[in-house]
Design a protein around this motif. Structure first.
Motif, PDB file in Angstrom:
ATOM      1  N   UNK A   1     -79.821 -33.128 -28.930  1.00  0.00           N
ATOM      2  CA  UNK A   1     -80.460 -34.175 -29.721  1.00  0.00           C
ATOM      3  C   UNK A   1     -79.778 -34.297 -31.077  1.00  0.00           C
TER       4      UNK A   1
ATOM      5  N   UNK B   1     -83.953 -34.138 -19.635  1.00  0.00           N
ATOM      6  CA  UNK B   1     -82.692 -34.879 -19.612  1.00  0.00           C
ATOM      7  C   UNK B   1     -82.673 -35.885 -20.749  1.00  0.00           C
ATOM      8  N   UNK B   2     -81.587 -35.876 -21.468  1.00  0.00           N
ATOM      9  CA  UNK B   2     -81.488 -36.794 -22.605  1.00  0.00           C
ATOM     10  C   UNK B   2     -81.163 -38.185 -22.112  1.00  0.00           C
TER      11      UNK B   2
ATOM     12  N   UNK C   1     -81.198 -27.980 -25.799  1.00  0.00           N
ATOM     13  CA  UNK C   1     -81.797 -29.306 -25.803  1.00  0.00           C
ATOM     14  C   UNK C   1     -81.846 -29.907 -27.201  1.00  0.00           C
TER      15      UNK C   1
END
Lengths: 293, 612, 278
Positions: A17, A292-293, A13
């Protein structure tokens, strides 16, 4: 108050980012410069730098293509438009979608960052898809914006000519000088070196590519090509131009409805593939416990 | 269990709950070979001010990242043992819950600042954590650090010190119990570093915060910290009260940590006087203590006459150098840049000065005094807005940076901005290659050898350690065979041994270049290397002198925020005239050893450090 | 002569561009439209960005142009932006026209093309009027409130923060190349050699820039983690708190109401006028 979910954040994650932020800031800043580089206009032919396509492309190839592509598009909107006070509202949305799709597909195409053939192909595919989608939207605008297009002779051909020249120009200037050459220069140098800086392992070219992965980008390209051809054909058909080349016999046999059918079919394929691709991404992200991005 | 942890446990007063308790902690980064932390047992009481010292890679940062949950939640690795922080059991918490108790200011704090303005930055964390009073929290944090007047400023307009304070405010706004600051001195000039420490002291004493600093500048440790944790290859070697810790001079030196100059001075003076030291002998560690020690005249009595040095002070260069042609001539040069309000902000004002062959110039002054701009003007990447600047016969206004590069080499402050190729060797070659120099490769080999880079030549510059990066940039400069060498902060953010090494390498430049100009905050470098010191203040020359008399201009030093090396301050306190510039000199004047040369480039402490 | 050339080149230097960029990004003023609630402005904008495509009545289109022009002028937009837009629009349309003549069209094409131009002009002016005066942070908050991912609104403020750093770093890298490189001895036809030299440096400088930025990003993301950014992304409370400063005032409704009345009036007028034309 929602209690903080007590789970281990997967490394992926934060990596996502990072890729997102990296792509956003770098492509954003390059976009600011390309906005300011003066264009050389020779009549209708503009010699201009459309964008520094190699930056998002390089990142799409080296990292997760989806987040690099999204980051780049966000970067363009934020740096190139918002901060410069040139935000174009809805117009940005179309650019955003076109660019993200183009970079995403091109990034998926490369399975081995050291393979120069793949890199070259991806370089042209990235610019090509983006320009094609852009041309579709442009043609669509004229089509939609002028009430009875067929009543005005010459305009459809003229638009096609201009879009064609623009396409060639972009493929030559941007495609070669700001996509192909820099990508060939950058990717092999960065491969294996930039990943550890972000705390990741380099993409392994030996990882077997699953059937789905192999199929998706090709399918996408085909779909886009279909839509592109379909729209142009329909555009011409609508405006009653009789280019011999553009009117194959089967149209007479099956009627011009055929082109509609094929265009719509292509569009559906495109949408389905895209949805499937994004869904799968989201699913795998959720499955691994990611936000979730 | 290591000896250090026993000691730490013994020191625990009964009945107090420790704010940090680590038991048998071990950590291994994913994919790494060795363990990053081993057998860590540590107890820290609330309200302590602790320094963690150790070489690079000894696990200092890793230890601290266990406290705010970045390990193992962000860096997923194998963590074993138990960590208790502020009443929480780290293993059951997340980064977000631990971060509210433990604030962290990173070493590269610039990259920690993510918001456009100071106030935004201060409010960012409490806003994220959903505190309804986030504005008050931000405001309060700014007030605690005394920077409320900067509230509306854009971050990019701040100085380094102000940015660090802003990063601290951003961390403070969550009202944490523990504040961890990673190497505050590394990126700041001494004046601002001191300011940061004063603020930390305030937070510690008035607000009861537990402060942990990762630090190897022992002079700051001596002045501010209560205890020192010494780390060595992933373990805690010992935890000691500060005086005992810093008195372990040889042990620290073995780990490339330079003890305070005054401590060395006392130790060396006693050794010179023939005293033998017991193992746990405590030495003075601050200037005050050392001054008191020497005034008690334990050993001074016998050497009173040595206090006045009869040797003439070396003449200032301008007098001693015959009137040769200057290499660089500033004639009424002014320079300013346009701000976003389109006003011209003056940086250099009406400056006239000449640099000659043989000059080893140290350019000093506080941040924003115009030091870097001066270097950029000479290199040709900035052009004077008024006046004339002549560099080796070229007017910089009419010459491109490429042309000036034949005479001038400019080594940036940030090495990463000089690595434009993918290997050190290619970077060193770049200049020669672009000029099609014949047979450059043996010359490059020689330079790489001299800068001890031969084994590193195929690596990318930015993946090297701090000291190696500096050497590589120096090699890049040398390969240009420059007449004038310009260096911006060549010793900044280096540990003691790399700094020593750099100072030595700079001393060797003399034969290669005609003049060297170094912009620096490092007063020890100034004292030991320069033969001419130019003090800049507000874009003008405040003082042009030699290194010895510099430190007797107290008013100028104060005005420009410069701090003399500790040993110089001590000798001034003791009335030694001229003031000593190195420990060896100090010993010579105190003990009166006639064999000790008056001008020493390699002081004794350097010999001690350098031999490892 | 050489000196003059050099100084001309300097005008186009990164330094100059840097100042211009910083000025546009950081020097925003308050304007007529910037006092309204950004969400309300988004609603307003989305009507005027879409509606013109469906309006074929020239009277209505011209009637819409008047308030758009006034609002654009009130937004204190730099004349350069307007000129660039104008030139772009005119040249694009004239190319289409020229092209159509080439394919046997006639000057009759001018009329429908002008309608198209008018539509595009209206939409562009609407976006300039609304967005050039809107503080990007405000816009990002507005977008956040209508469901845009938190990364976007973070990106905007992060962009503000990174812009000066990245420009400075890029600039320094370019200098690194120049301080060690060699410019072509012959400038070439139309200074082509110099241009190629600079373009090459401009592209190659991205190699170190990519790596250096990657290094920065790591600390940034770590700091974001510590400072609760990822926590806030999934926390509705934090989002609510962040957006609580936005409030719709009576004035916002007055503005929307006036716009609505104007549009209705215009449509009725257009209806009547087109009837009377027939």
């Amino acid at each position: 108050m929602v209690s903080a979910p007590k789970r281990r954040y997967e490394l992926t994650q934060s990596q996502k980012l990072m890729v997102f932020i990296l792509s956003m800031s770098l492509y954003g800043i390059s976009n600011m410069f390309s906005e300011l580089i003066p264009e050389l206009k020779l009549g209708p032919i503009e010699l201009k730098v459309e964008y520094f396509a190699f930056i998002p492309l390089t990142l799409c190839i080296l990292f997760n293509p989806l987040y690099a592509a999204l980051g780049a598009s966000f970067g363009e909107v934020i740096f190139g438009e918002l901060l410069l006070g040139q935000f174009g509202g809805l117009g940005e949305l179309e650019k955003f979608i076109e660019f993200t799709i183009a970079m995403y597909i091109a990034g998926l195409l490369v399975s081995d960052p050291r393979n120069r053939k793949q890199l070259a192909l991806a370089s042209f595919v990235a610019v090509g898809i983006d320009q094609m989608l852009g041309a579709i939207v442009d043609i669509g605008k004229v089509w939609f914006g002028i009430e009875d297009l067929e009543a005005v002779p010459g305009i459809p051909e003229s638009i096609l000519l201009i879009e064609g020249v623009g396409f060639l120009n972009a493929m030559l200037i941007t495609g070669i000088f700001f996509s192909l050459l820099p990508t060939l220069f950058l990717v092999p140098r960065l491969y294996g070196k930039i990943e550890p800086l972000l705390g990741m392992k380099p993409r392994d070219s030996r990882v077997a590519i699953s059937f789905g992965q192999l199929l998706t980008p090709r399918l996408l390209i085909t779909a886009i090509l279909f839509v592109f051809v379909g729209v142009i054909a329909e555009f011409l058909a609508e405006s009653d131009i009789n280019f011999a080349v553009w009117e194959p016999e089967f149209i007479e046999q099956y009627g011009s409805g055929f082109i509609w059918v094929s265009a719509i079919a292509a569009l559906i394929v495109l949408i389905l593939t895209l949805t499937a691709a994004f869904r799968a991404k989201a699913k795998s992200a959720r499955a691994s416990g990611n936000v979730k991005l | 269990m290591s000896a250090g942890s026993k000691e730490a446990n013994e020191q625990r007063p009964e009945g107090l709950t420790p704010i940090i308790a680590m038991q048998d902690v071990q950590f291994q980064y994913p994919g790494a070979e060795g363990t990053a932390l081993r057998n860590i047992n540590l107890i820290i009481q609330p309200g302590e001010f602790i320094a963690i010292a150790g070489t690079n890679g000894s696990g200092k940062s890793t230890l601290c990242k266990c406290l705010n949950g970045l390990i193992p939640n962000y860096y997923v690795g194998d963590l074993s043992g138990s960590v208790q922080v502020a009443g929480l059991t780290a293993a059951e918490e997340t980064v977000s819950s631990l971060s509210r108790k433990v604030a962290y200011v990173f070493q590269d704090f610039e990259n920690q600042l993510v918001r456009p303005t100071v106030y935004d930055e201060a409010c960012f964390a409490p806003l994220n954590y959903g505190y309804a009073d986030y504005r008050e929290r931000g405001q309060r944090a700014l007030a605690m650090l005394g920077i409320d007047h900067l509230k509306e400023q854009w971050i990019w307009q701040l100085s380094g010190g102000q940015k660090h304070l802003t990063a601290l405010a951003g961390a403070l706004s969550l009202d944490p119990d523990i504040i961890i600051v990673d190497e505050p001195v590394a990126q700041l000039d001494p004046y601002h570093a001191k300011l940061i420490y004063e603020k930390l002291k305030l937070l510690n004493e008035q607000f009861g915060k537990t402060i942990i600093v990762i630090e190897h500048h022992t002079e700051f440790i001596a002045d501010y910290c209560h205890k020192v944790i010494l780390m060595d290859s992933g373990t805690i070697r010992w935890v000691k009260p500060v005086q005992a810790a810093l008195s372990a001079v040889d042990e620290l030196a073995a780990l490339h940590i330079l003890p305070p100059q005054v401590t060395l001075a006392v130790r060396d003076a006693e050794t010179a006087a023939g005293q033998v030291h017991l193992r746990d002998r405590l030495f003075p560690i601050t200037i005050e203590d050392a001054a008191a020690y020497f005034s008690e005249a334990k050993i001074l009595s016998q050497t009173n006459n040595a206090l006045v040095i009869n040797e003439p002070i070396r003449k200032s260069v301008r007098e001693s150098v015959p009137a040769s042609n200057p290499l660089v001539t500033f004639t009424n040069v002014s320079y300013g840049y346009k701000t976003i309000t389109r006003e011209r902000y003056p940086v250099i004002q009406d400056m006239s000065i000449r640099f000659y062959e043989g000059d080893r110039i140290a350019l000093v002054g506080n941040n924003g005094a115009g030091k870097s701009t001066l270097l950029k003007l000479i290199s040709g990447i900035r052009r004077p807005s008024a006046g004339q600047l002549d560099v080796c016969g070229y007017l910089t206004k009419q010459a491109s940076p490429e042309q000036l590069a034949d005479f001038v080499a400019y080594v940036y402050q940030n090495p990463e901005e000089m690595f434009i190729e993918d290997s050190v060797r290619k970077d060193v070659e770049y200049f020669l290659k672009s000029r099609n120099s014949p047979d450059y490769s043996s010359f490059v080999d020689e330079i790489l050898h001299r800068m001890r880079l031969t084994d590193l030549q195929d690596r990318d510059g930015r993946l090297l350690s701090g000291g190696q990066q500096r050497r590589a940039t120096l090699a890049i400069g040398l390969a240009m065979r420059p007449t004038v060498m310009l260096l911006d902060e060549p010793t900044a953010s280096l540990d003691a041994s790399s700094r020593r090494e750099m100072t030595d390498m700079l001393a060797q430049l003399d034969g290669q270049v005609k003049t060297t100009v170094i912009a620096t905050h490092d007063m020890q470098l100034v004292a030991e290397w320069a033969n001419r010191v130019i003090v800049m203040h507000n874009g003008a020359v405040a003082l042009d002198t030699d290194q010895r008399s510099l430190f007797s201009h107290v008013a100028v030093l104060e005005k420009t925020g410069l701090l003399a090396p500790q040993i110089t301050q001590l000798s001034q306190r003791l009335g030694i005239d001229p003031p000593s510039l190195s420990v060896a000199e100090f010993i010579a004047s105190v003990v009166g050893d006639p064999s000790s040369p008056h001008y020493v480039n390699r002081s004794k402490e350097s010999a001690a450090i350098g031999s490892h | 002569m050489e000196a003059i050339k050099q100084s001309m080149l300097d005008k186009l230097s990164v330094e100059q561009i840097k100042i211009e960029l910083m000025r546009t990004a950081f020097g925003r003023q308050s304007t007529f439209l910037s006092r309204f609630d950004p969400r309300m402005l988004l609603v307003w904008y989305s009507f005027f960005a879409v509606a013109p495509w469906f309006i074929h009545n020239k009277v209505v289109l011209l009637g819409l142009l008047v308030p758009m022009l006034v609002l654009t002028l009130s937004s204190k937009v730099s004349p350069l932006v307007l000129i660039i837009m104008g030139v772009g629009l005119v040249s694009e349309i004239s190319y289409i026209l020229l092209g159509s003549l080439l394919f046997g069209g006639s000057l009759e094409a001018v009329w429908p093309l002008l309608t198209l131009t008018l539509k595009i002009l209206l939409i562009s002016l609407a976006s300039i009027a609304v967005f050039s005066s809107m503080d990007p942070e405000k816009l990002s908050d507005a977008l956040l409130s209508i469901g845009m991912p938190g990364q976007f609104s973070f990106g905007v403020s992060y962009g503000y923060r990174m812009l000066p750093i990245l420009i400075e770093e890029y600039h320094n890298l370019i200098h690194s190349f120049r301080l060690r490189g060699r410019a072509p001895a012959k400038k070439g036809f139309l200074r082509v050699n110099s241009l190629i030299y600079m373009a090459k440096i401009g592209v190659r400088a991205f190699y170190p820039l990519l790596l250096n930025t990657a290094k920065r990003t790591r600390t940034t993301v770590e700091a974001l983690e510590v400072r609760g950014f990822t926590y806030a992304l999934v926390s509705p409370e934090a989002k609510k708190l962040k957006l609580s400063h936005m409030q719709v005032h009576a004035l916002d409704f007055v503005f929307l109401g006036c716009s609505l009345i104007y549009v209705i009036a215009l449509f009725s007028l257009g209806h009547y006028l087109s009837f009377s034309f027939n």
